[in-house]
Design an enzyme around this catalytic site. Structure first.
Site, short mmCIF file in Angstrom:
data_model
loop_
_atom_site.label_atom_id
_atom_site.label_comp_id
_atom_site.label_asym_id
_atom_site.label_seq_id
_atom_site.Cartn_x
_atom_site.Cartn_y
_atom_site.Cartn_z
CE LYS A 1 -3.43 -10.92 36.47
NZ LYS A 1 -2.92 -12.15 37.09
CG HIS B 1 0.92 -8.67 44.06
ND1 HIS B 1 0.12 -8.16 43.05
CD2 HIS B 1 0.47 -9.93 44.29
CE1 HIS B 1 -0.76 -9.07 42.68
NE2 HIS B 1 -0.57 -10.15 43.42
CG HIS C 1 -8.87 -13.11 43.10
ND1 HIS C 1 -8.66 -13.30 44.44
CD2 HIS C 1 -7.72 -12.54 42.62
CE1 HIS C 1 -7.46 -12.86 44.77
NE2 HIS C 1 -6.87 -12.39 43.69
NE ARG D 1 -4.32 -8.24 43.52
CZ ARG D 1 -5.56 -8.12 43.03
NH1 ARG D 1 -6.18 -6.95 43.11
NH2 ARG D 1 -6.16 -9.15 42.48
CE1 TYR E 1 -4.26 -12.04 50.14
CE2 TYR E 1 -5.92 -12.79 48.58
CZ TYR E 1 -4.74 -12.12 48.84
OH TYR E 1 -4.05 -11.53 47.81
NE ARG F 1 -4.90 -8.60 39.03
CZ ARG F 1 -6.22 -8.74 38.89
NH1 ARG F 1 -6.96 -7.70 38.47
NH2 ARG F 1 -6.81 -9.89 39.14
#
Length: 301
Positions: A176, A247, A273, A250, A282, A152
Site C-alpha cells: 500500500k 485475508h 502495517h 493473512r 492480533y 495481501r
C-alpha cells in the site's frame, strides 16, 4: 465562491491526488473517489451544485439518508474519511473556503477482531493435490504462499516473478502506498514456488509474456475474485465448512506467528502495517485464546 465545478474532472483530479500525492493504494483511492461520487450525487438530488455552500447540515442529511438505507456505521465512517480527504484537497486547491466536516465525529464502529484459521484447518487447506496439473499446482502454491508470507491478495496476484529471491529466500513486495518491504519465506516454500515455475508456469505462458509470477489459464495475471473462488473451492474440498477469504490467511499468518513467540515489530514489518497499533489487534486474539485456556484448565478458572 461562484465557480461551478465539473464533478467528473474534480473526481479525477482528486483520485490523481490520492494516488500520486498521498501515495494511497489503487483500491483505496478508488474507494475514496467512489464515496465522494456518491456524496456529489446526493447533492445533485438536493439541487446543490456549489461545493462552497456545503455546510454541516448537508453532511448530517447525507448521513441520515445513509442510516435510513441501513448502511453500517463502519461504512459511514469510511465515507466520512473520504469526505474529509476530499475537503482537505479542496481547501488546499482554494476551491472552497471552509471544511463542513470539521466538527463532525466519525460514528463508533467497534473493533472487530480478524478471523483466523486454526492450525489444523491450515494443515487441511495445504494438503498437496493428489493429481498434479499445471492449474492444481499453481493453486496449491498460491494458497501455500499466502499463508507462508501474509501477503495481501492484491500483492499476491500482482507479484512479479523477478521479485522472488531464491538465494536469500525472500520476496520484495510493493504494498500500500507504493511502500516496499522484504518478506522472508521458508526453504520448503521456495522449493514449492520453484516447482511451480518449472512445471506449471511454462504451460500457462501465452504471448505477450506476463511478468507476474502467477498466471491465469489465459497467460495473464489472475484477478483477485478468481483467486477468492479458487480458495473457497479448495477449502470446501478440504472439508473446511466456514466462510473463508484470502485475508483470513493473512490473519492466520500473523496470529500463528505471535502464538509461536514472534515479536510484534517483526510481524508489523512483514505485514506492511504503517502503524503498529494495527498489528496490536492480533495480541488481543492471543489474549482471548489464553483466557479460554485458563478457564478450561485452571482448577479455579
Amino acid at each position: 465562491m461562484k465557480q461551478r465545478f465539473s464533478h467528473r474532472q474534480l473526481l479525477e483530479n482528486f483520485r490523481q491526488h490520492l494516488l500520486f500525492q498521498r501515495r494511497l493504494a489503487d483500491n483505496t483511492s478508488a474507494a475514496y473517489t467512489a464515496d465522494v461520487e456518491t456524496f456529489l450525487h446526493f447533492l445533485a438530488q438536493q439541487g446543490n451544485q456549489n461545493l462552497n455552500q456545503i455546510n454541516i447540515e448537508h453532511i448530517r442529511q447525507y448521513l441520515l439518508q445513509a442510516h435510513e438505507k441501513n448502511i453500517s456505521n463502519r461504512s459511514n465512517a469510511r465515507r466520512l474519511a473520504s469526505l474529509r480527504s476530499f475537503f482537505h484537497y479542496l481547501l488546499a486547491q482554494n476551491l472552497v473556503q471552509q471544511n463542513p466536516l470539521e466538527h463532525i465525529d466519525a460514528p463508533k464502529t467497534g473493533q472487530s477482531l480478524p478471523k483466523a484459521l486454526s492450525r489444523q484447518e491450515v494443515e487441511q487447506l495445504l494438503v498437496r493435490p493428489q493429481v498434479i496439473t499445471p492449474l492444481s499446482l499453481r493453486n496449491h502454491t498460491m494458497i501455500h504462499m499466502l499463508y507462508a508470507t501474509g501477503l495481501r491478495v492484491s500483492e499476491l496476484v500482482h507479484l512479479p516473478l523477478k521479485n522472488c529471491n531464491f538465494t536469500n529466500c525472500h520476496l520484495r513486495v510493493l504494498g500500500k502506498g507504493s511502500k516496499e518491504r522484504i518478506i522472508p519465506f521458508a526453504a520448503t516454500t521456495g522449493e514449492l514456488i520453484q516447482e511451480y515455475i518449472q512445471k506449471s508456469r511454462p504451460a500457462l505462458i501465452k504471448p505477450p509474456q506476463c511478468e507476474q509470477l502467477f498466471l491465469s489459464n489465459r497467460g495473464r495475471a489472475m484477478s483477485r475474485n478468481r483467486f477468492w473462488q479458487i480458495l473457497r473451492d479448495t477449502a470446501a474440498s478440504a472439508g473446511i465448512h466456514k466462510e473463508i477469504s484470502p485475508h483470513m490467511l493473512r490473519h492466520s499468518f500473523a496470529t500463528h506467528l505471535l502464538i509461536g513467540g514472534a515479536d510484534l515489530r517483526s510481524v508489523q514489518m512483514m505485514l506492511g502495517h504503517a502503524d503498529i497499533a494495527t498489528t496490536q489487534i492480533y495480541t488481543q486474539i492471543e489474549g482471548d485464546r489464553l483466557k479460554a485456556v485458563h478457564r478450561k484448565f485452571h482448577p479455579r478458572g
